[in-house]
Design an enzyme around this catalytic site. Sequence first.
Site, PDB file in Angstrom:
ATOM      1  N   GLN A 172      -7.358  -0.729  -5.205  1.00  0.00           N
ATOM      2  CA  GLN A 172      -6.722   0.480  -5.338  1.00  0.00           C
ATOM      3  C   GLN A 172      -7.137   1.240  -6.479  1.00  0.00           C
ATOM      4  O   GLN A 172      -6.507   2.480  -6.538  1.00  0.00           O
ATOM      5  CB  GLN A 172      -5.249   0.225  -4.903  1.00  0.00           C
ATOM      6  CG  GLN A 172      -4.714  -0.106  -3.537  1.00  0.00           C
ATOM      7  CD  GLN A 172      -5.101   0.797  -2.513  1.00  0.00           C
ATOM      8  OE1 GLN A 172      -5.545   1.697  -2.636  1.00  0.00           O
ATOM      9  NE2 GLN A 172      -4.974   0.122  -1.261  1.00  0.00           N
ATOM     10  N   ASP A 190      -7.333  -7.544  -8.668  1.00  0.00           N
ATOM     11  CA  ASP A 190      -7.859  -7.024  -7.507  1.00  0.00           C
ATOM     12  C   ASP A 190      -7.782  -5.288  -7.881  1.00  0.00           C
ATOM     13  O   ASP A 190      -6.541  -4.825  -8.060  1.00  0.00           O
ATOM     14  CB  ASP A 190      -6.459  -7.183  -6.564  1.00  0.00           C
ATOM     15  CG  ASP A 190      -6.401  -6.649  -5.318  1.00  0.00           C
ATOM     16  OD1 ASP A 190      -7.256  -5.531  -5.150  1.00  0.00           O
ATOM     17  OD2 ASP A 190      -5.711  -6.917  -4.392  1.00  0.00           O
ATOM     18  N   HIS A 234      -0.934  -7.852  -3.159  1.00  0.00           N
ATOM     19  CA  HIS A 234      -1.366  -7.782  -1.576  1.00  0.00           C
ATOM     20  C   HIS A 234      -1.537  -9.067  -1.077  1.00  0.00           C
ATOM     21  O   HIS A 234      -1.858  -9.986  -1.754  1.00  0.00           O
ATOM     22  CB  HIS A 234      -2.838  -7.179  -1.780  1.00  0.00           C
ATOM     23  CG  HIS A 234      -3.303  -6.617  -0.187  1.00  0.00           C
ATOM     24  ND1 HIS A 234      -3.860  -7.425   0.490  1.00  0.00           N
ATOM     25  CD2 HIS A 234      -3.148  -5.412   0.509  1.00  0.00           C
ATOM     26  CE1 HIS A 234      -4.357  -7.098   1.662  1.00  0.00           C
ATOM     27  NE2 HIS A 234      -3.824  -5.763   1.643  1.00  0.00           N
ATOM     28  N   LYS A 260     -12.640   1.275   0.731  1.00  0.00           N
ATOM     29  CA  LYS A 260     -11.477   2.141   0.205  1.00  0.00           C
ATOM     30  C   LYS A 260     -12.175   3.065  -0.902  1.00  0.00           C
ATOM     31  O   LYS A 260     -11.317   3.929  -1.499  1.00  0.00           O
ATOM     32  CB  LYS A 260     -10.449   1.291  -0.415  1.00  0.00           C
ATOM     33  CG  LYS A 260      -9.776   0.412   0.451  1.00  0.00           C
ATOM     34  CD  LYS A 260      -8.606  -0.341  -0.289  1.00  0.00           C
ATOM     35  CE  LYS A 260      -8.277  -1.549   0.874  1.00  0.00           C
ATOM     36  NZ  LYS A 260      -7.217  -1.304   1.873  1.00  0.00           N
ATOM     37  N   CYS A 280       0.416  -4.960   4.255  1.00  0.00           N
ATOM     38  CA  CYS A 280      -0.053  -6.332   3.806  1.00  0.00           C
ATOM     39  C   CYS A 280       0.702  -6.877   2.537  1.00  0.00           C
ATOM     40  O   CYS A 280       0.099  -7.320   1.728  1.00  0.00           O
ATOM     41  CB  CYS A 280      -1.526  -6.524   3.826  1.00  0.00           C
ATOM     42  SG  CYS A 280      -2.243  -6.106   5.352  1.00  0.00           S
TER      43      CYS A 280
HETATM   44  N1  PMP Z   1      -5.916  -5.722  -2.236  1.00  0.00           N
HETATM   45  C1  PMP Z   1      -5.242  -4.505  -2.006  1.00  0.00           C
HETATM   46  C2  PMP Z   1      -4.413  -3.770  -3.292  1.00  0.00           C
HETATM   47  C3  PMP Z   1      -5.422  -3.677  -1.116  1.00  0.00           C
HETATM   48  O1  PMP Z   1      -4.684  -2.523  -1.049  1.00  0.00           O
HETATM   49  C4  PMP Z   1      -6.022  -4.392   0.079  1.00  0.00           C
HETATM   50  C5  PMP Z   1      -6.379  -3.354   1.235  1.00  0.00           C
HETATM   51  N2  PMP Z   1      -5.169  -2.956   1.857  1.00  0.00           N
HETATM   52  C6  PMP Z   1      -6.681  -5.318  -0.128  1.00  0.00           C
HETATM   53  C7  PMP Z   1      -6.405  -6.035  -1.260  1.00  0.00           C
HETATM   54  C8  PMP Z   1      -7.738  -5.991   0.805  1.00  0.00           C
HETATM   55  O2  PMP Z   1      -8.885  -5.403   0.946  1.00  0.00           O
HETATM   56  P1  PMP Z   1      -9.624  -5.517   2.182  1.00  0.00           P
HETATM   57  O3  PMP Z   1      -8.959  -5.690   3.476  1.00  0.00           O
HETATM   58  O4  PMP Z   1     -10.778  -4.366   2.048  1.00  0.00           O
HETATM   59  O5  PMP Z   1     -10.656  -6.860   1.974  1.00  0.00           O
END
Ligand code: PMP
Length: 422
Positions: free
Chosen positions: A219, A216, A138, A242, A380
């Site tokens: 998910q 990370d 991401h 999430k 993203c």
């Molecule tokens: N990493 C992953 C795999 C994500 O799916 C997301 C959110 N789409 C993020 C990081 C970023 O999370 P946040 O916007 O809550 O900081």
Amino acid sequence: MSAPIPRGAPETPSRPDDRPPLDPAVLRGEFPLLAANPDFAYLDSAATTQKPGAVLDALDRFYRESNANVHRGLYPLAEKATAAYEGARGEVARFLGALAREVVWTRGTTESINLVAQSWGRASLGPGDAVLLTGMEHHAGLVPWQILAAERGFELRFLPFDARGELELERLEALFEDGRVRLVGVVHGSNVLGTINPVERIAAFAHERGALVLVDAAQTVPHRRVDVRSLGADFLAFSGHKAYGPTGIGVLWAREALLETMPPWQGGGDMILSVRLEKSTWNELPYKFEAGTPDIAGAVGLAAALRWLDSLGRDRIAEAERSLTAYAVGRLAAVEGLRLLGEPDERGPLAAFDLEGVHPHDVAQFLGKEGLAVRSGHHCAQPVHRELGLAASARASFAVHTTRDEIDRLAEALVRCRRYFS
Ligand code: PMP
């Protein structure tokens, strides 16, 4: 001085959960927004989850009964707020199999990764070093390292993924060969391909070669058991929103010994031990990384969300979502002209796809009018889409409240959508 924090006991080993399988239709009733809109299918939980009543109640109760600033006041209400806030930290620690002093509150996954880059990375990396990321990160797992690499002059390397959406692990040897890799940043569950990456194997490989591992887990934490020690991670990031918790709160977990060596990244109140006009000293862990008034209610709300997840049973959640996702993949793959992005061996509860001849935004708008909420765009993860030869995709993502009936509605609407636009 800050109040002492409870040390979260490492998580007890999982026992087989012999309760009956979760019933998504019943769980749906626990989400006020969904209960109030019976025909609405929310298929965008990978972007943010809906909130169960238990979390909304905890937030409301905190503001009604316990609200005060933390670590400052000595009157009973302030002590109550501090106890709630630090109790929440202890619950996060238990949830991850960690110690409370290893849990740093942040705004979310993005801020957690920026913290690692700006604190550990800025102090540790320079010319001659390399950071290895995967091709399916991401933007939150990429851009903080790009910013720092431009400043500190280290190299970024990438572990690619194959046509099925699996990391090409056989390339690791060559990427590590010159001994320069100091950190591996890896997404546990891809938010586009759905791939659950073999973090344990990657961590073992990296550790043998003296590199640290940042996971990370945005998910995965909401969907399966994530235990930091058995993963073999050094740093792990996730977002409360999430995981059925509030927005604005998240977690960076890191090994205590690492946090001890890392400098603060933001200065201000609460992160200091003593301040003189010219110079200050730093507070103990984890406060050294928490400048200013934190999101107290957010922490309390996130702890309520994790309690709620545990009450359902994390293995039961994983099993229910695995079966629902397999059903969804089967239904979607049967839609003519639909190409699923990724066919990983192990998939998290999401499916991104391209519908031949229809722009993903048109797909999302068409479905939206039918009461089906899916995401469209690059999610993203522009490099993932570029690798697949696409600018964007549509994505349906699932949660404990997702029913097979909603998947059927999605598949049927996609057939109509393609017909409408062709
Ligand atoms: N990493 C992953 C795999 C994500 O799916 C997301 C959110 N789409 C993020 C990081 C970023 O999370 P946040 O916007 O809550 O900081």
